[in-house]
Design an enzyme around this catalytic site. Structure first.
Site, PDB file in Angstrom:
ATOM      1  N   HIS A 212       0.885  -1.170   0.000  1.00 15.99           N
ATOM      2  CA  HIS A 212       0.000   0.000   0.000  1.00 15.99           C
ATOM      3  C   HIS A 212       0.925   1.223   0.000  1.00 15.99           C
ATOM      4  O   HIS A 212       1.328   1.709   1.057  1.00 15.99           O
ATOM      5  CB  HIS A 212      -0.868  -0.066   1.269  1.00 15.99           C
ATOM      6  CG  HIS A 212      -1.762   1.094   1.500  1.00 15.99           C
ATOM      7  ND1 HIS A 212      -3.134   1.033   1.332  1.00 15.99           N
ATOM      8  CD2 HIS A 212      -1.507   2.360   1.904  1.00 15.99           C
ATOM      9  CE1 HIS A 212      -3.664   2.202   1.640  1.00 15.99           C
ATOM     10  NE2 HIS A 212      -2.698   3.031   1.987  1.00 15.99           N
ATOM     11  N   HIS A 214       2.055   5.033  -0.916  1.00 12.27           N
ATOM     12  CA  HIS A 214       1.749   6.411  -1.319  1.00 12.27           C
ATOM     13  C   HIS A 214       2.918   6.905  -2.174  1.00 12.27           C
ATOM     14  O   HIS A 214       4.020   6.347  -2.130  1.00 12.27           O
ATOM     15  CB  HIS A 214       1.525   7.279  -0.074  1.00 12.27           C
ATOM     16  CG  HIS A 214       0.211   6.975   0.602  1.00 12.27           C
ATOM     17  ND1 HIS A 214      -0.867   7.821   0.537  1.00 12.27           N
ATOM     18  CD2 HIS A 214      -0.210   5.904   1.315  1.00 12.27           C
ATOM     19  CE1 HIS A 214      -1.881   7.292   1.208  1.00 12.27           C
ATOM     20  NE2 HIS A 214      -1.514   6.123   1.689  1.00 12.27           N
ATOM     21  N   CYS A 245      -2.778  11.818   3.381  1.00  8.10           N
ATOM     22  CA  CYS A 245      -3.032  11.234   4.705  1.00  8.10           C
ATOM     23  C   CYS A 245      -3.263  12.387   5.679  1.00  8.10           C
ATOM     24  O   CYS A 245      -2.394  13.251   5.819  1.00  8.10           O
ATOM     25  CB  CYS A 245      -1.865  10.372   5.170  1.00  8.10           C
ATOM     26  SG  CYS A 245      -2.131   9.746   6.840  1.00  8.10           S
TER      27      CYS A 245
END
Ligand code: HMG
Ligand code: MG
Length: 308
Positions: A212, A214, A245
């Site tokens: 996952h 970014h 985030c």
């Protein structure tokens, strides 16, 4: 090593977990409930089978997710695995009430990030998840676990891969079927990713791990490729590269799903997703957000189609 033998080590099929409607939209200006419903329906039409549709978290902490219940109630997608964040029993009960069949619990490999994100220590989060897991088990719901800050923390800097392994093993021991490894602030490089898997893979089977990433420093695709070469076959991504985030200032969105699909296509890896339809879903939600997709593939496809 020849190119052919390298390709042989890659998975033949990759599962995409689309997180744009949650991880993406939690950190964009608010869109309407109908915009979210339209986005999720378009992602399903593009062939995505795993969609994180919302978050049952405190609306005071993340107001963008306050309508998750209404979004999920408005969906009728029996062939799609709709998932949602459930940080505690209250969230789990609310998600169950609207028919969610997969929960996601989330903690971190960094104490400071865990405190800022969910207002408790890592150990307290694991204890809190015990009740979520028991509730999930009694309702036949599977649970995915996120570990944030696996390649770096906005507050603590470097994160020890052994800490990532320990937290991941605790979540697996609780009953999570998979751990999604979050480079929450997108600082990792390929070397970091390899070093992390050197520590994880002797103890955790690759079939229980997802990435996952970014894309703050533009490394997400390279990092995903590095993970694919270690046999990882589940990748989280957000259409149009939406998001960021809320508890990691300056972090940009997840890697764009369109860019991951283009990478997979180039590698001959099956994914089951229609890239044109996916890109179109990205343009639609971006028009509601009054911005352009953060996906080079999507921008290139658009230029190509307007040139013709
Ligand atoms: P808290 O303040 O410690 O909890 O928050 P509390 O139990 O004391 O409750 C405080 C208030 O929140 C109460 O309301 C509760 O009812 C309410 P009040 O009495 O003040 O009106 N509340 C809730 N409301 C709705 N749904 C709930 C819920 N629980 C409590 N489930 C809590 C603890 C975890 C709830 C809070 O810290 C929170 O919601 N944090 C937000 C976390 C979040 O969504 N972060 C972003 C997602 S994580 C992420 O993006 C990383 C990831 O993508 C991976 C990566 O990239 O690394 C997953
Ligand atoms: Mg994230």
């Amino acid at each position: 090593m020849s190119n052919t033998s390298l390709l042989n080590e890659l998975p033949t099929q990759v599962r995409i977990v689309e997180v744009g409607a949650r991880d993406g939209l939690q950190n964009e200006t608010a869109v309407t409930t109908q915009d979210k419903v339209t986005l999720i329906n378009s992602l399903a039409t593009a062939g995505i089978k795993d969609i994180e549709a919302g978050a049952f978290v405190s609306p005071k902490w993340v107001p963008q997710m306050a309508d998750s219940m209404d979004v999920i109630k408005a969906l009728d997608l029996p062939d799609v695995n709709l998932t949602a964040l459930t940080p505690n029993l209250k969230g789990a009960e609310a998600a169950h009430a609207v028919g969610i069949k997969e929960f996601a619990i989330f903690t971190a490999a960094s104490e400071a990030f865990c405190q800022k994100n969910i207002n408790c220590s890592i150990d307290e989060s694991i204890t809190r998840f015990g009740e979520v897991m028991a509730f999930a088990k009694s309702n036949n719901i599977r649970v995915r676990g996120y570990v944030s800050c696996v390649l770096g923390c906005p507050y603590e800097g470097e994160v020890d891969p052994i800490k990532v392994r320990e937290v991941s093993q605790k979540l697996l021991a609780l009953g999570c079927y998979e751990i999604s490894l979050g480079d929450t602030i997108g600082v990792g490089t390929a070397k970091h990713v390899d070093e992390l898997f050197d520590v994880l893979l002797p103890h955790i089977d690759k079939s229980h791990l997802a990435v996952h990433f970014h894309d703050t420093y533009g490394q997400a695709l390279t990092n995903i490729y590095t993970a694919l070469k270690r046999g990882i076959a589940t990748v989280d991504s957000a259409v149009a590269g939406l998001g960021g985030c809320p508890y990691a200032k300056g972090a940009s969105g997840n890697v764009a799903t369109e860019d991951v699909i283009y990478l997979l296509q180039g590698l001959g890896i099956e994914h089951g997703i229609d890239l044109e339809r996916l890109a179109s879903a990205g343009w639609s939600i971006c028009s509601a957000l009054n911005k352009q997709p953060v996906s080079k593939v999507s921008l290139a496809l658009k230029t190509q189609s307007t040139d013709q």
